[in-house]
Design a protein around this motif. Sequence first.
Motif, PDB file in Angstrom:
ATOM      1  N   TYR A 151       0.865  -1.178   0.000  1.00  0.00           N
ATOM      2  CA  TYR A 151       0.000   0.000   0.000  1.00  0.00           C
ATOM      3  C   TYR A 151       0.905   1.233   0.000  1.00  0.00           C
ATOM      4  O   TYR A 151       1.399   1.657   1.043  1.00  0.00           O
ATOM      5  CB  TYR A 151      -0.928   0.011   1.210  1.00  0.00           C
ATOM      6  N   SER A 152       1.135   1.785  -1.159  1.00  0.00           N
ATOM      7  CA  SER A 152       1.953   2.981  -1.324  1.00  0.00           C
ATOM      8  C   SER A 152       1.194   3.982  -2.183  1.00  0.00           C
ATOM      9  O   SER A 152       0.831   3.674  -3.319  1.00  0.00           O
ATOM     10  CB  SER A 152       3.298   2.649  -1.979  1.00  0.00           C
ATOM     11  N   TYR A 230       5.132  -0.205   1.950  1.00  0.00           N
ATOM     12  CA  TYR A 230       4.226   0.899   2.238  1.00  0.00           C
ATOM     13  C   TYR A 230       4.964   2.214   2.027  1.00  0.00           C
ATOM     14  O   TYR A 230       6.184   2.298   2.200  1.00  0.00           O
ATOM     15  CB  TYR A 230       3.696   0.810   3.679  1.00  0.00           C
TER      16      TYR A 230
END
Length: 325
Positions: A151-152, A230
């Motif tokens: 999740y970036s 992330y």
Amino acid sequence: MDKLRLGTIGTSGITEQFIEAAVKSQKYTLEAVYSRTQDKADDFRKVHEGRKAYSDFEAFLSDPEVDVIYIASPNSLHFDQAKAVLMHNKHAIVEKPVVTSAEQWDELTDLSRTQNKLVVEAARHIFEPNFLKVTELISNQSDIYGASLTYSKYSSRYDQVLNGEEPAIFSPKFAGGAANDLGIYVIYAALKWFGQPKSVEAFAQPIRTGVDGKGTAILRYDGFDVTLNYGKINTSMQQSEVYTADDTLVLDAITGLASAEVVDARTRETSSIKLDEPSKNPLMWEALAFAEVMSDYDSESSRTRGDEWWALTRQVHAVLDEIRN
């Protein structure tokens, strides 16, 4: 069941989103809002049709017509504000990160037991129906080979950092940084799906302000590893994957999950998993779950659910402690 009377701390977009979800769930009414300035509190109350607006924090906490308070202030304020809410005999829903150490979480849950009120971290995705469907699917797998969860998402506030400023989400004074923000989502997913890891390795990419702009963590389990990626200074288009002996489960996202596919490890034949249409407001499901427990908090079933949330949050913050260290 009477509706819960909601108070809010913070006037940002996430607070507006939670108010919308809470009211649409028909489990809450907006009773009061708090901001550091009265004009801002008054404007926010009018827009969201709340009954009262406060700039006096003690008066806000002491309002006998507020049952639960949603906290969405800067990260570093969450712990003290949650303590104050519990001490005033109200339930506390706290945006992530609820605390900045597992030790602080233990203090909050001890106080919660004493006050007989719920404190909970608003990790919205673990309540989403599609996330729960994938959780059930993974739980039926006995031969996990590993996973890569990502999740970036580039934050527009990083532009301020590049211009020499220090917004709260990138400030060490306010417990900012990637792990404390988007990293929490992938940590929750990993621990919900695979349990507490045996050990944690972590690597951070610091930015000018001193916090982590992006990072990678490796969670080691018996027989496999889970890699977490992330970041808030980059955008990744990489999907998340869970590996088994026979298949690869491919997920389009960790939060707001909309599509999932199973790919045969040998033939690469792909089949889709039937998922629901994601809610337009992703906070709806957590608002409903929290209301169910808080409205019947003395029941055994509510206490059991609350204890499960507490245990998972404790594990998440133990992992975060290791990542920070």
